[in-house]
Enzyme design. Sequence first.
Site, PDB file in Angstrom:
ATOM      1  N   LYS A 137       0.838  -1.199   0.000  1.00 17.40           N
ATOM      2  CA  LYS A 137       0.000   0.000   0.000  1.00 17.40           C
ATOM      3  C   LYS A 137       0.871   1.246   0.000  1.00 17.40           C
ATOM      4  CE  LYS A 137      -3.921  -2.230   2.275  1.00 17.40           C
ATOM      5  NZ  LYS A 137      -4.878  -2.213   3.405  1.00 17.40           N
ATOM      6  N   ARG A 163     -16.154  -7.212   8.531  1.00 20.43           N
ATOM      7  CA  ARG A 163     -16.812  -6.022   8.011  1.00 20.43           C
ATOM      8  C   ARG A 163     -18.006  -6.426   7.155  1.00 20.43           C
ATOM      9  NH1 ARG A 163     -11.750  -4.630   4.016  1.00 20.43           N
ATOM     10  NH2 ARG A 163     -12.180  -6.192   2.413  1.00 20.43           N
ATOM     11  N   ARG A 221     -19.845  -5.093   3.766  1.00 22.36           N
ATOM     12  CA  ARG A 221     -19.482  -4.254   2.622  1.00 22.36           C
ATOM     13  C   ARG A 221     -20.575  -4.295   1.567  1.00 22.36           C
ATOM     14  NH1 ARG A 221     -13.624  -4.370  -0.232  1.00 22.36           N
ATOM     15  NH2 ARG A 221     -13.275  -3.052   1.593  1.00 22.36           N
ATOM     16  N   LYS A 235     -11.227 -11.120   7.280  1.00 28.22           N
ATOM     17  CA  LYS A 235      -9.810 -11.276   6.978  1.00 28.22           C
ATOM     18  C   LYS A 235      -9.126 -11.900   8.183  1.00 28.22           C
ATOM     19  CE  LYS A 235      -9.130  -7.493   3.685  1.00 28.22           C
ATOM     20  NZ  LYS A 235      -8.364  -6.242   3.405  1.00 28.22           N
ATOM     21  N   LYS A 279      -8.825 -14.157   2.968  1.00 37.65           N
ATOM     22  CA  LYS A 279     -10.068 -13.402   3.085  1.00 37.65           C
ATOM     23  C   LYS A 279     -11.231 -14.294   2.668  1.00 37.65           C
ATOM     24  CE  LYS A 279     -11.416 -10.221   0.087  1.00 37.65           C
ATOM     25  NZ  LYS A 279     -11.511  -8.945  -0.665  1.00 37.65           N
ATOM     26  N   TYR A 329     -15.026   5.067   0.290  1.00 36.24           N
ATOM     27  CA  TYR A 329     -14.073   5.556  -0.703  1.00 36.24           C
ATOM     28  C   TYR A 329     -14.575   5.190  -2.090  1.00 36.24           C
ATOM     29  CZ  TYR A 329     -12.542   0.724   0.092  1.00 36.24           C
ATOM     30  OH  TYR A 329     -12.515  -0.644   0.275  1.00 36.24           O
ATOM     31  N   ARG A 342     -13.318   3.670  -5.605  1.00 33.06           N
ATOM     32  CA  ARG A 342     -12.224   2.816  -6.055  1.00 33.06           C
ATOM     33  C   ARG A 342     -12.274   2.621  -7.565  1.00 33.06           C
ATOM     34  NH1 ARG A 342     -10.796  -2.818  -3.187  1.00 33.06           N
ATOM     35  NH2 ARG A 342      -9.693  -1.312  -1.873  1.00 33.06           N
ATOM     36  N   GLU A 366      -3.064   0.496  -3.903  1.00 33.86           N
ATOM     37  CA  GLU A 366      -2.824  -0.852  -3.403  1.00 33.86           C
ATOM     38  C   GLU A 366      -2.506  -1.779  -4.569  1.00 33.86           C
ATOM     39  OE1 GLU A 366      -4.942  -4.227  -0.513  1.00 33.86           O
ATOM     40  OE2 GLU A 366      -5.994  -2.380  -1.053  1.00 33.86           O
ATOM     41  N   LYS A 379      -6.975   0.680   6.615  1.00 30.66           N
ATOM     42  CA  LYS A 379      -8.015   1.706   6.686  1.00 30.66           C
ATOM     43  C   LYS A 379      -8.740   1.646   8.027  1.00 30.66           C
ATOM     44  CE  LYS A 379      -8.907   1.727   1.675  1.00 30.66           C
ATOM     45  NZ  LYS A 379      -8.062   0.581   1.301  1.00 30.66           N
TER      46      LYS A 379
END
Length: 753
Positions: free
Chosen positions: A223, A287, A289, A304, A318, A382, A384, A444, A476
């Site tokens: 990253k 998370r 998403r 993860k 993941k 964000y 992407r 990334e 993040k």
Amino acid sequence: MKFGSHLASNVFPPWRTEYIQYDMLKQQLKARQLDHTWNSQDETWFSQAVVSELTKVDLFLSRKRYELQSRISYCEQTLQAIARNSLVSASSQQGGTTATINDNHDKEQCIASLQQALIEILYDTNDLSKFIRLNYTGFQKILKKHDKWTHLHLRSQMIPVFHQRGLDNQGFDDLLVKISQLRDLCRLYSNTMMLTEIEEGRKNMVEDDNTSDAGDFERATEKYWVHPENVTEVKAILLFHLPILRYNSDRPYEESETAISSVYMDNQELDLYTERLQRDEGAEAIRLRWYGAETSQEIYVERKTHHAPWLDGQKSIKERFRLDKSHVDKYLAGQYTPQMVAENLLSLKKKKSVAEKARATSASVYNSIYQRKLNPVLRCFYNRLAFQRPGDPRVRVSLDTDLAYIREDKNSGCWRRNDVGIVYPFNHLPEQDDIHCFPYAVLETKIQTHLGQEMPEWLICLTNSHLVHPVPRFSKYLHGACFFFKDRLPALPWWLSELDNNIKKPRVDQFGLSRTNSYRPLVDGGLVAISIPPDVEMVKRDSGMAPSLFKPLPPPANLNANSNNTSEGMKQKSSSSSKSNNKPRSIKRWFQRRFYYRRLGNSRKNKCSNSDKKGNNNSKVLPGVKVRVEPKTFFANERTFISWLQFCALILTISLSLINFGDHVSQLCGGIFLIIAALLSVYALWRYQYRAFQIRTRSNTRYDDLYGPAILCLLLVIAIIVNFSLRFNQSPATGALSPYHSPSTVDNNSNSP
């Protein structure tokens, strides 16, 4: 460096007058402050001046954006014309191989011209992005100085105006996606795609992490932070090597499709944060998403898990499975069981193995949520852009911009807040303290090293350049958690100290995008040129980008009726080309350089004969050309011709004066100037006609005159030297009157005794 000097050194010269007049505003602000006390009239003047400059910049942005969109539409229409002609030529290949080769070569030339035009559009987009950043920074700087010197608050009053004009968040993702699609279509319709590349793509065909309902992913990630002023340039460099990956390529591009929102879960002690920061064995990050707007019905539950490869040979992994939005609260409460998750996937006609894997993953994730008492604590948002070849996930690069964090621990009764949306920077939220906007973009790189893939050389150069700042192990979630819950954390990440430093680095080498003094594109210090490959058999590859932009049109209705005529025409064309091979080579090349023909509205060069192809195996380079010739170009040529005629008239006036009112020497010099004026007028007329021909045919030769002005100056100097030499070498005759003696003086002398 002061901003005034920074602005002056970074302006794009063709747009110099469109920038904010920062120095003028600063000087006026300072002069009025020193002259008298700042009053309401001064405040009114300054406000109107700032709004006037803002309007000027906004109008220029709108005009340039419309111009870029028009140029992209022109390239798209040209590609459609190429596709239609490809269908016609494919149905007429029985007419002869020579005609087919010539048509393929012409198509390659046309596609190369389109690729060069797309590169020019990409560079203009990058320049326009820098233009926005400089002007926005200039407005912020001058308003800050105003508030500091006058103790007023004009800056806060102008924030809604900037939001309304969109100057603070002007993006070009829509243009970049369109450019990526057109470049992908150029590769699809060109002969440059080799069979080995297609076979490699088929061998590595796997499902992407955004399209599969369940799956495990193993990648080596790095990253980097990217300064906002370098974001568009980094995107452009990535576009040179990888296309933008879209997951819904059948639909037109929408701004919401790049938005990604993730709600992270943790307990009151933030144990998951501590474990991830310390990189403990088996540390988890869970998370929820979703992609796009909040109306999306698909929610992905992801986990993860960190594993130290040196400990037991395992690698971090993941896992994910899909839920409907209406089932998330029930799943977190334990009412929606893992068996229901599997049954839902089977009802959607998913494979049984996928459903079974989702059931096992959902059961394991729920156990972690229940045992560790996890709740939503933080949302990360964000936009992407993913760069990856379709069907080949070995090399994947993503760039996350507009990164923002929103607290979710104050919400009760639902797993997420319903008032956030995806409109960055979320100024509509009532509590601005619950929002944190990250100052940089995050690059990334994801390389599948377990498949033997190594980081490409161009990506190594990018990551080592001045455009990015490496931040190993940046997370993040860890960054957002340490910002909102700093007083509850035992340790903080190491990169917080990096935020106090300026990550923007000076350019130390030629890496990146730049321009020559004549504004031609440069990549890593070298000119950008599209090479025309030798004629090979057409190999097509469906890359997955084409469906949303173009679908092949059906052939004309009278195609079958005219197929015979087309074949006969191709035969005649091939026979004429074979006859032309018998001509002298020098004459033939002169005709090829002298005359051009237009094919599909963009082809510029004459057809190359078979003898030239055999004699020259080197790939030809098609330099950059203008896509469209504007009328003002012809008017500029006409003004240049009139300027030459005005100078000819001046020399002619001098020559006629010397001939009519001078002595023998003056008449001789006047004749010399008369000859120079006549030759100069004839040369100006020839140069005007030749330059008009260059403009009409969009020639790639030089438009400036290298020898005309030099020869003109030499002739004038010679004429002046001849004039002086004849005049000073002239011997006056006895009793001859000098032209400078007055008659009265002569008469008086003659009458004296």
